[in-house]
Scaffold this motif. Structure first.
Motif, PDB file in Angstrom:
ATOM      1  N   UNK A 199      74.031  36.434  33.471  1.00 45.43           N
ATOM      2  CA  UNK A 199      75.079  36.685  32.478  1.00 45.43           C
ATOM      3  C   UNK A 199      75.604  35.368  31.905  1.00 45.43           C
ATOM      4  N   UNK A 203      75.494  34.113  28.035  1.00 43.03           N
ATOM      5  CA  UNK A 203      76.696  33.701  27.330  1.00 43.03           C
ATOM      6  C   UNK A 203      76.504  32.328  26.678  1.00 43.03           C
ATOM      7  N   UNK A 206      74.540  32.802  23.611  1.00 36.50           N
ATOM      8  CA  UNK A 206      75.375  33.431  22.592  1.00 36.50           C
ATOM      9  C   UNK A 206      76.294  32.400  21.943  1.00 36.50           C
ATOM     10  N   UNK A 228      69.615  43.178  24.385  1.00 39.64           N
ATOM     11  CA  UNK A 228      70.478  43.999  23.517  1.00 39.64           C
ATOM     12  C   UNK A 228      71.921  43.498  23.553  1.00 39.64           C
ATOM     13  N   UNK A 229      72.287  42.726  24.569  1.00 44.23           N
ATOM     14  CA  UNK A 229      73.653  42.220  24.674  1.00 44.23           C
ATOM     15  C   UNK A 229      73.988  41.221  23.576  1.00 44.23           C
ATOM     16  N   UNK A 271      73.387  53.370  34.661  1.00 44.26           N
ATOM     17  CA  UNK A 271      74.272  54.166  33.809  1.00 44.26           C
ATOM     18  C   UNK A 271      74.080  55.650  34.120  1.00 44.26           C
TER      19      UNK A 271
ATOM     20  N   UNK C 264      75.520  50.083  26.786  1.00 43.00           N
ATOM     21  CA  UNK C 264      76.829  49.431  26.682  1.00 43.00           C
ATOM     22  C   UNK C 264      76.631  47.944  26.421  1.00 43.00           C
ATOM     23  N   UNK C 265      77.502  47.402  25.547  1.00 41.82           N
ATOM     24  CA  UNK C 265      77.313  46.012  25.167  1.00 41.82           C
ATOM     25  C   UNK C 265      78.427  45.151  25.734  1.00 41.82           C
ATOM     26  N   UNK C 266      78.019  43.939  26.190  1.00 43.48           N
ATOM     27  CA  UNK C 266      79.027  43.001  26.679  1.00 43.48           C
ATOM     28  C   UNK C 266      79.816  42.442  25.505  1.00 43.48           C
ATOM     29  N   UNK C 268      81.647  39.029  24.435  1.00 42.00           N
ATOM     30  CA  UNK C 268      81.894  37.618  24.782  1.00 42.00           C
ATOM     31  C   UNK C 268      82.975  37.080  23.875  1.00 42.00           C
TER      32      UNK C 268
END
Lengths: 333, 283, 270
Positions: A199, A203, A206, A228-229, A271, C264-266, C268
């Motif tokens: 994670x 980040x 991102x 997909x995040x 999920x 589900x999306x995080x 940030x």
């Protein structure tokens, strides 16, 4: 606006099997564009050619892989367009790699020189582009960049083995993008990491994009739940070809290509929807890329296969404003 | 890859082919030579110190022994010592390495202690001791090979052991174990095949060691007097001061063949290594 | 479904390394677990948490430092003597490892793995009965015998190889099957089939499956019960819904927050 454009790109591996030569068509006629300011997820399963495509789109090609044909055009921030598929290695090294495009390959973490401190590694990277830069300048640049990405600055004086896996990966990301390239290509950046460090790495990637340090990113992975995040669009690759490209939410909630649908349905995530849905899978196996079928490459596993699917390859066509699918089901008439 | 494909690749490997060609040529010499040129290599009926001429193609030495006949017999016996040394070394090394690696525990510690001790013994010293004890009149080529392999096996045994230790943790070994296979069956079925290439390459290298070792012992006069080998030819040349007297035909051909034999074995070993270990290809 | 098929008492494994100054690592630390007949239990945890060490001790190939493993009233490290006892145990407790390719010795055809299973249960692999059993088992796992038998491991895909391993378990019919990350090296699109087969073993043969995984999603999808392992200890145990949607332990909570979800999306923030 485009940043990188691939037109009918093909790249094969030449193999020697016993006494015969054979070509593995790992990337076989890929059309793809990477837009300004987007994160593009490139997903597919093992052996579909996604890692090969990562190298090919930046023309980082080494034998036994060779460039078979096609055009790759880079559009730089300054407004120039550069046909990088025509450049030789020297020119690419000098003018393109590191400066305009950067790649973080799968094994990047372990490729850090173990006997050098992080600042020396960064110094070597920068010096290959700008021979006049000093170590002090490198350190101040790197420290600033680490701070921007939320990494501690003590990293600068550490040896690679003194960093944890996640920290090492994030440091690699910071060093590779010191020159603010337009495009960053990352290949499976999190597959060797535990979920908690995964994670953090996501980040970091991102924030690179959110802060405009890089312009566009191609995120290559087999794990759709991860990409997909942060991805704006997702391209799905199967057996050397792109079968569907669409905005992330469309791919997840409304996949159009039968392979994409099968793949999304097969994902087992933490999920309730997934447990309720039960276990799904796609029967069969991907075709051999030495001798791929002449029609659609998914035909043998596809529940909707028609006659034409066996005979002719489906073109990658636009089915609504921002969606491309290569499937005969979507060809009208 | 099937066996035929492997052989195809092997015979397409330049190093292997050159080495193999040389060996084949020398084998041919040693077997066909005595048939086509039936002369006793120990016979001293010929005129001494004859340079090569029509009657004596490679001349004679001080005692009047025919050099060509000596060489024909010498190659064959040298190769015999080499192969025997290879076989002895591989056999001892495999047994110790396999037992040590598979059984582990106290047996492993004892065997490895033994190996380490043997490794410390200087090989020439041991050879002198053994052969003088037995008496070199009684010494035979088998003894020479045995003496040479006694100090050669520990290195191989250690290498085998370390490979076994890593193979032992592989999943398929566990699966054979929980299918009720005993250690012996696992050693033969699951572990030995993985050591085949390494063993083959080592075998070729130990043949080489045997051939060269025999020359060394011969020069010291520790090999049987009544058997002709390449080392023996060089020994005779040495004790008759042929080097100083400039009687080149008594040592140059034999020396050359000896070096050629050594080089060809090295080429074969690296060739096999290249074929079975593709990472080395093209280097 | 009431009695315990297998349980451990204060099971501990300490690895020591170093020669003069020894360092000790507690890979498994005082673990007490129980497994009942016919359930799929997940043992979930990050890499290095001791899952595989625990499995190897249960398989009786790695000796514990202390503690007991009781299978059907027998302490397996004390009461089993000789190959006959061990074979009995391995007929009852078997394993499937993570890497489909290293499950097979590359020098042999894949048939060997199934023939070994027959030998273990005392059936001659060359007999008609043996051959028939192999074909049946392959069909159960969805492989065509004629296209599978006689092949070498490198000629088959990871998914096919893993199915052959399940066919092996089908022949042996163990009471307890340890599955050590059996799908983590497989493609997403083939995982479902393999997982389905484990559930089939549970439903049709009452096999207990200890499903070892680092992937919480998989643990959630297939388990009747979940155990979370962290630094050699079992820190939490319960039904999948309890563990994943109402975790008690801080570590479990943190991990679940980091698991990427599909729907589900995080969010940030800079």
């Amino acid at each position: 606006m485009k940043r990188l454009e691939l037109r009918n790109v093909r790249a094969y591996y030449r193999l020697l099997i016993g006494n015969r030569e054979a070509d593995v068509r790992a990337v076989d006629g890929v059309n793809l564009e990477i837009r300004k300011g987007e994160i593009l997820g490139l997903v597919g399963e093992s052996g579909c050619g996604k890692s090969t495509l990562a190298k090919v789109m930046l023309m980082n090609i080494n034998p036994p892989l060779f460039f078979k044909g096609g055009t790759i055009i880079l559009y730089t921030r300054s407004g120039n367009s550069l046909e990088i598929s025509k450049l030789n290695r020297e020119k690419l090294k000098k003018d393109v790699w590191g400066k305009h495009v950067a790649i973080i390959p799968q094994e990047a973490m372990s490729a850090l020189m173990p006997t050098l401190k992080i600042k020396r590694i960064a110094y070597d990277v920068l010096r290959s582009h700008n021979p006049d830069i000093s170590l002090d300048e490198t350190v101040s640049l790197l420290t600033k960049r680490l701070k921007e990405l939320g990494l501690p600055d003590y990293v600068v004086d550490r040896y690679p083995f003194e960093l944890s896996g996640g920290m090492a990966q994030r440091t690699v990301i910071a060093i590779s993008t010191l020159l603010n390239p337009e495009i960053l290509v990352v290949d499976e950046p999190t597959s060797a990491l535990d979920v908690s460090t995964q994670k953090l790495v996501i980040k970091t990637l991102w924030s690179l994009a959110a802060k405009g340090i890089i312009d566009s990113m191609v995120f290559i992975t087999h794990d759709i739940s991860v990409v997909r995040q942060i991805a704006d669009r997702i391209a799905v690759m199967y057996a050397g070809k792109i079968v569907e490209v669409a905005p992330t939410e469309d791919i997840i909630f409304d996949p159009q290509h039968p392979y994409t649908r099968g793949l999304i349905d097969s994902i087992i995530s933490l999920e309730p929807e997934v447990r309720k849905r039960g276990l799904r899978y796609i029967p069969g196996q991907p075709p051999n890329l030495i001798n791929p079928p002449q029609g659609c490459r998914f035909v043998d596993r596809c529940p909707f296969a028609k006659d034409i699917c066996r005979k002719k390859e489906p073109p990658l066509i636009k089915i609504n404003n921002d969606r491309l699918v290569a499937c005969w089901l979507h060809v009208k008439g | 890859m099937s066996i035929t494909e492997l052989l195809y690749v092997l015979f397409n490997n330049k190093r292997f082919m050159i080495g193999f060609g040389i060996i084949l040529f020398q084998l041919l010499l040693s077997f066909m030579g005595p048939l086509l040129y039936p002369v006793d290599p120990f016979s001293t009926d010929n005129p001494p110190w004859t340079p090569p001429n029509e009657v004596y193609p490679l001349g004679t030495d001080r005692s009047g022994r025919d050099m060509l006949a000596m060489i024909f017999h010498g190659i064959r016996n040298s190769l015999y010592v080499g192969v025997l040394t290879g076989l002895f070394t591989i056999a001892m090394g495999l047994v110790v390495g396999l037992i040590s690696g598979i059984k582990g525990g106290i047996l492993d510690e004892i065997l490895m202690a033994m190996t380490n001790i043997v490794m410390l013994i200087p090989s020439v010293l041991l050879a002198i001791l053994i052969i003088t004890y037995i008496g070199y009149e009684n010494a035979r080529l088998e003894l020479v090979a045995f003496v040479l392999s006694i100090t050669a096996w520990p290195g191989f045994a250690r290498a085998v052991r370390s490979q076994v230790l890593s193979l032992r943790e592989r999943e398929f070994v566990y699966l054979s174990k929980i299918a009720g296979y005993n250690s012996l069956k696992i050693a033969f079925q699951d572990i030995l095949p993985h050591l085949a290439t390494f063993t083959l390459v080592s075998f070729v290298n130990y043949i080489n060691l045997g051939i060269n070792g025999e020359v060394g012992l011969s020069i010291l006069g520790l090999t049987p007097m009544n058997i002709m080998t390449l080392g023996k030819i060089l020994y005779f040349a040495a004790i008759t001061q042929a080097f100083i007297l400039g009687k080149w035909w008594t040592f140059i051909p034999a020396g050359l063949l000896q070096v050629l034999l050594s080089v060809s074995l090295l080429l074969i070993a690296t060739g096999i290594d290249e074929v079975f270990n593709p990472r080395l290809r093209g280097m | 479904m009431s009695y315990d098929l297998l349980k451990t008492k204060n099971l501990t494994k300490v690895f020591e390394s170093g020669f003069l100054r020894k360092t000790y690592i507690k890979a498994v630390d005082n673990v007490n677990i129980f497994l009942k007949e016919g359930e799929v239990v997940s043992l979930a945890g990050q890499s290095g948490s001791g899952k595989t060490t625990l499995a190897k001790m249960i398989l009786r190939v790695l000796e514990p430092t202390s503690g007991e493993i009781i299978f059907k009233d027998k302490n397996i490290w004390r009461d089993l003597k000789g190959l006959k006892d061990l074979k009995w145990y391995w007929r009852n407790v078997h394993i499937i490892f993570q890497n489909p390719f290293s499950n097979f010795n590359p020098f042999y055809k894949v048939d060997r793995t199934l023939q070994q299973a027959l030998e273990l249960i005392g059936i001659d692999p060359d007999s008609h009965e043996g051959k028939q059993l192999i074909r049946e088992a392959l069909e159960v796992v969805g492989l065509r015998p004629d296209e599978t038998l006689g092949k070498y491991p490198h000629q088959l895909s990871g998914g096919q190889l893993q199915r052959i391993m399940i066919a092996r378990a089908w022949i042996i019919k163990p009471k307890l099957l340890l599955a050590d990350e059996p799908v983590s090296m497989l493609d997403v699109s083939t995982r479902g089939k393999i997982l389905e087969l484990f559930l089939k073993l549970r439903d049709e043969q009452k096999t207990t499956v200890l499903f070892i995984t680092h992937d919480f999603g998989l643990a959630y999808a297939v388990s009747d019960r979940v155990m979370i392992m962290y630094r050699g200890k079992i820190i939490e145990e319960g039904t999948p819904d309890e563990i994943f949607f109402n975790p008690k332990h801080k570590y479990t909570k943190e991990l679940i927050e980091s698991v990427p979800m599909l729907y589900r999306k995080w969010k940030f923030e800079l």
